[in-house]
Design a protein around this motif. Sequence first.
Motif, PDB file in Angstrom:
ATOM      1  N   VAL A 254      -4.301   6.163   7.075  1.00  0.00           N
ATOM      2  CA  VAL A 254      -3.591   4.989   6.570  1.00  0.00           C
ATOM      3  C   VAL A 254      -3.088   5.305   5.159  1.00  0.00           C
ATOM      4  CG1 VAL A 254      -3.701   2.539   5.983  1.00  0.00           C
ATOM      5  CG2 VAL A 254      -5.014   3.424   7.934  1.00  0.00           C
ATOM      6  N   ASN A 255      -1.770   5.154   4.972  1.00  0.00           N
ATOM      7  CA  ASN A 255      -1.134   5.422   3.679  1.00  0.00           C
ATOM      8  C   ASN A 255      -0.769   4.111   2.988  1.00  0.00           C
ATOM      9  OD1 ASN A 255      -0.756   8.466   4.079  1.00  0.00           O
ATOM     10  ND2 ASN A 255       0.312   7.641   5.861  1.00  0.00           N
ATOM     11  N   LYS A 256      -0.539   4.207   1.686  1.00  0.00           N
ATOM     12  CA  LYS A 256      -0.180   3.043   0.887  1.00  0.00           C
ATOM     13  C   LYS A 256       1.116   3.314   0.152  1.00  0.00           C
ATOM     14  CE  LYS A 256      -0.702  -0.971  -0.667  1.00  0.00           C
ATOM     15  NZ  LYS A 256      -0.537  -2.033   0.312  1.00  0.00           N
ATOM     16  N   ASP A 257       2.015   2.312   0.131  1.00  0.00           N
ATOM     17  CA  ASP A 257       3.265   2.443  -0.619  1.00  0.00           C
ATOM     18  C   ASP A 257       3.511   1.172  -1.409  1.00  0.00           C
ATOM     19  OD1 ASP A 257       5.758   3.337  -1.550  1.00  0.00           O
ATOM     20  OD2 ASP A 257       6.799   2.423   0.138  1.00  0.00           O
ATOM     21  N   PHE A 258       3.495   1.289  -2.738  1.00  0.00           N
ATOM     22  CA  PHE A 258       3.876   0.184  -3.608  1.00  0.00           C
ATOM     23  C   PHE A 258       5.346   0.375  -3.972  1.00  0.00           C
ATOM     24  CE2 PHE A 258      -0.717  -0.067  -4.379  1.00  0.00           C
ATOM     25  CZ  PHE A 258      -0.921  -1.437  -4.386  1.00  0.00           C
ATOM     26  N   SER A 259       6.122  -0.690  -3.916  1.00  0.00           N
ATOM     27  CA  SER A 259       7.552  -0.585  -4.207  1.00  0.00           C
ATOM     28  C   SER A 259       7.810  -0.111  -5.624  1.00  0.00           C
ATOM     29  CB  SER A 259       8.238  -1.943  -3.980  1.00  0.00           C
ATOM     30  OG  SER A 259       7.723  -2.928  -4.873  1.00  0.00           O
TER      31      SER A 259
ATOM     32  N   ALA B 150       2.905   1.421  -8.103  1.00  0.00           N
ATOM     33  CA  ALA B 150       1.717   0.999  -8.842  1.00  0.00           C
ATOM     34  C   ALA B 150       0.507   1.836  -8.441  1.00  0.00           C
ATOM     35  CB  ALA B 150       1.430  -0.476  -8.581  1.00  0.00           C
ATOM     36  N   ALA B 151      -0.444   1.928  -9.353  1.00  0.00           N
ATOM     37  CA  ALA B 151      -1.652   2.717  -9.109  1.00  0.00           C
ATOM     38  C   ALA B 151      -2.804   1.855  -8.608  1.00  0.00           C
ATOM     39  CB  ALA B 151      -2.057   3.439 -10.385  1.00  0.00           C
ATOM     40  N   ASP B 152      -2.531   0.610  -8.284  1.00  0.00           N
ATOM     41  CA  ASP B 152      -3.590  -0.315  -7.841  1.00  0.00           C
ATOM     42  C   ASP B 152      -4.316   0.209  -6.605  1.00  0.00           C
ATOM     43  OD1 ASP B 152      -1.401  -1.833  -9.283  1.00  0.00           O
ATOM     44  OD2 ASP B 152      -2.900  -3.407  -9.136  1.00  0.00           O
ATOM     45  N   VAL B 153      -5.577  -0.184  -6.509  1.00  0.00           N
ATOM     46  CA  VAL B 153      -6.407   0.175  -5.355  1.00  0.00           C
ATOM     47  C   VAL B 153      -6.651  -1.082  -4.531  1.00  0.00           C
ATOM     48  CG1 VAL B 153      -8.642   1.054  -4.601  1.00  0.00           C
ATOM     49  CG2 VAL B 153      -7.515   2.053  -6.610  1.00  0.00           C
ATOM     50  N   VAL B 154      -6.404  -0.993  -3.237  1.00  0.00           N
ATOM     51  CA  VAL B 154      -6.652  -2.111  -2.326  1.00  0.00           C
ATOM     52  C   VAL B 154      -7.736  -1.700  -1.342  1.00  0.00           C
ATOM     53  CG1 VAL B 154      -4.271  -2.911  -2.545  1.00  0.00           C
ATOM     54  CG2 VAL B 154      -4.880  -1.364  -0.674  1.00  0.00           C
ATOM     55  N   GLY B 155      -8.106  -2.645  -0.481  1.00  0.00           N
ATOM     56  CA  GLY B 155      -9.069  -2.326   0.562  1.00  0.00           C
ATOM     57  C   GLY B 155      -8.376  -2.203   1.901  1.00  0.00           C
ATOM     58  N   VAL B 156      -8.905  -1.344   2.774  1.00  0.00           N
ATOM     59  CA  VAL B 156      -8.334  -1.208   4.109  1.00  0.00           C
ATOM     60  C   VAL B 156      -9.445  -0.895   5.107  1.00  0.00           C
ATOM     61  CG1 VAL B 156      -7.849   1.280   3.950  1.00  0.00           C
ATOM     62  CG2 VAL B 156      -6.467  -0.165   5.473  1.00  0.00           C
ATOM     63  N   SER B 157      -9.303  -1.478   6.284  1.00  0.00           N
ATOM     64  CA  SER B 157     -10.220  -1.187   7.383  1.00  0.00           C
ATOM     65  C   SER B 157      -9.395  -0.917   8.629  1.00  0.00           C
ATOM     66  CB  SER B 157     -11.182  -2.353   7.623  1.00  0.00           C
ATOM     67  OG  SER B 157     -10.466  -3.539   7.927  1.00  0.00           O
TER      68      SER B 157
ATOM     69  N   ASP C  99       3.110  -5.958   3.584  1.00  0.00           N
ATOM     70  CA  ASP C  99       3.719  -5.805   4.906  1.00  0.00           C
ATOM     71  C   ASP C  99       2.968  -4.709   5.651  1.00  0.00           C
ATOM     72  OD1 ASP C  99       5.203  -5.554   7.178  1.00  0.00           O
ATOM     73  OD2 ASP C  99       7.070  -4.972   6.184  1.00  0.00           O
ATOM     74  N   ALA C 100       2.130  -5.147   6.590  1.00  0.00           N
ATOM     75  CA  ALA C 100       1.333  -4.195   7.376  1.00  0.00           C
ATOM     76  C   ALA C 100       1.856  -4.075   8.803  1.00  0.00           C
ATOM     77  CB  ALA C 100      -0.134  -4.621   7.388  1.00  0.00           C
ATOM     78  N   THR C 101       3.108  -4.473   9.009  1.00  0.00           N
ATOM     79  CA  THR C 101       3.702  -4.445  10.348  1.00  0.00           C
ATOM     80  C   THR C 101       3.623  -3.052  10.971  1.00  0.00           C
ATOM     81  OG1 THR C 101       5.261  -6.161   9.655  1.00  0.00           O
ATOM     82  CG2 THR C 101       5.766  -4.962  11.684  1.00  0.00           C
ATOM     83  N   ALA C 102       3.867  -2.028  10.151  1.00  0.00           N
ATOM     84  CA  ALA C 102       3.875  -0.653  10.666  1.00  0.00           C
ATOM     85  C   ALA C 102       2.480  -0.162  11.007  1.00  0.00           C
ATOM     86  CB  ALA C 102       4.506   0.279   9.636  1.00  0.00           C
ATOM     87  N   CYS C 103       1.455  -0.946  10.661  1.00  0.00           N
ATOM     88  CA  CYS C 103       0.070  -0.557  10.939  1.00  0.00           C
ATOM     89  C   CYS C 103      -0.591  -1.513  11.920  1.00  0.00           C
ATOM     90  CB  CYS C 103      -0.737  -0.504   9.641  1.00  0.00           C
ATOM     91  SG  CYS C 103      -0.355   0.909   8.586  1.00  0.00           S
ATOM     92  N   SER C 104       0.215  -2.235  12.686  1.00  0.00           N
ATOM     93  CA  SER C 104      -0.321  -3.193  13.644  1.00  0.00           C
ATOM     94  C   SER C 104      -0.137  -2.678  15.073  1.00  0.00           C
ATOM     95  CB  SER C 104       0.382  -4.541  13.472  1.00  0.00           C
ATOM     96  OG  SER C 104      -0.092  -5.487  14.388  1.00  0.00           O
ATOM     97  N   ALA C 105      -1.247  -2.541  15.795  1.00  0.00           N
ATOM     98  CA  ALA C 105      -1.222  -2.082  17.196  1.00  0.00           C
ATOM     99  C   ALA C 105      -0.471  -0.764  17.353  1.00  0.00           C
ATOM    100  CB  ALA C 105      -0.639  -3.161  18.091  1.00  0.00           C
ATOM    101  N   VAL C 106      -0.820   0.195  16.508  1.00  0.00           N
ATOM    102  CA  VAL C 106      -0.183   1.515  16.533  1.00  0.00           C
ATOM    103  C   VAL C 106      -1.001   2.448  17.436  1.00  0.00           C
ATOM    104  CG1 VAL C 106       0.580   3.461  15.134  1.00  0.00           C
ATOM    105  CG2 VAL C 106       0.588   1.147  14.172  1.00  0.00           C
TER     106      VAL C 106
ATOM    107  N   ASN D  39       3.430  -2.591  -0.013  1.00  0.00           N
ATOM    108  CA  ASN D  39       3.307  -3.755  -0.897  1.00  0.00           C
ATOM    109  C   ASN D  39       4.538  -3.815  -1.796  1.00  0.00           C
ATOM    110  OD1 ASN D  39       0.669  -3.801   0.169  1.00  0.00           O
ATOM    111  ND2 ASN D  39      -0.134  -4.727  -1.683  1.00  0.00           N
ATOM    112  N   THR D  40       5.288  -4.892  -1.671  1.00  0.00           N
ATOM    113  CA  THR D  40       6.520  -5.048  -2.442  1.00  0.00           C
ATOM    114  C   THR D  40       6.286  -5.991  -3.614  1.00  0.00           C
ATOM    115  OG1 THR D  40       7.844  -4.704  -0.436  1.00  0.00           O
ATOM    116  CG2 THR D  40       8.937  -5.730  -2.333  1.00  0.00           C
ATOM    117  N   LEU D  41       6.662  -5.527  -4.802  1.00  0.00           N
ATOM    118  CA  LEU D  41       6.524  -6.355  -5.991  1.00  0.00           C
ATOM    119  C   LEU D  41       7.462  -7.552  -5.878  1.00  0.00           C
ATOM    120  CD1 LEU D  41       5.305  -6.561  -8.918  1.00  0.00           C
ATOM    121  CD2 LEU D  41       7.390  -5.414  -9.699  1.00  0.00           C
ATOM    122  N   ASN D  42       6.919  -8.739  -6.048  1.00  0.00           N
ATOM    123  CA  ASN D  42       7.760  -9.940  -6.015  1.00  0.00           C
ATOM    124  C   ASN D  42       8.734  -9.910  -7.190  1.00  0.00           C
ATOM    125  OD1 ASN D  42       6.262 -10.847  -3.830  1.00  0.00           O
ATOM    126  ND2 ASN D  42       4.875 -12.069  -5.089  1.00  0.00           N
TER     127      ASN D  42
END
Length: 204
Positions: free
Chosen positions: A18-23, A26-33, A82-89, A100-103
């Motif tokens: 699982v990869n992460k892309d901030f628009s 950003a260097a923020d850390v999130v959680g993923v399962s 937006d986790a659409t690309a990671c749903s039922a893959v 994650n897109t910056l508002n």
Amino acid sequence: SQGSCLIVNTLNSAQFTVNKDFSDDAADVVGVSLSCDTGVVSPAGVQNLSEAAPVQFTVSGYTGDPGCTATESSIPAGYTSDATACSAVALSTGECTITNTLNTAQFTVNKDFSDDATDIVGVSLSCETGDVLPAGVQDLSEAAQVQFTVDGFTDDPNCTAVESNIPAGYTSDATACTAVALSTGSCTINNAVNTGTFTVRKTF
């Protein structure tokens, strides 16, 4: 003589990253399962994920080509996930990316002089949440509106434009630019030229 053979059953095992892309990178850390339709996922539970550190899961004992879904948690304020690309893959796909897109939104402040004067005033913008750019006081006139960009806001914050350097002889009305929802997109500060009536009477 007796013959023999050995039947080997190999446990199905595959990796899924699982990869992460901030628009804004950003260097923020999130959680993923990760969960899959079949099989056992390791490591289990929520893992730390960032752009710099993807998370590689191992799925063991699965059957067929199960669908896998990565779920993000601890989403930083000011971003839309937006986790659409990671749903039922399909597990065989091997990886997916949560974005994650910056508002970000624009807010324009306009100027209206009742006599269409060409004077330049100052204006600044503040919002309940988010960062406003450009910061500080900007030049504003009827001919040159000011467009601000608000980044990292949450919900639909109220924004207020404050006028400074009001020309002598005018009364400023910024009511329409006070606590305005960011989604409104614009507002206008009015300056009315001061006028009065003076009556001269003649007595013979």
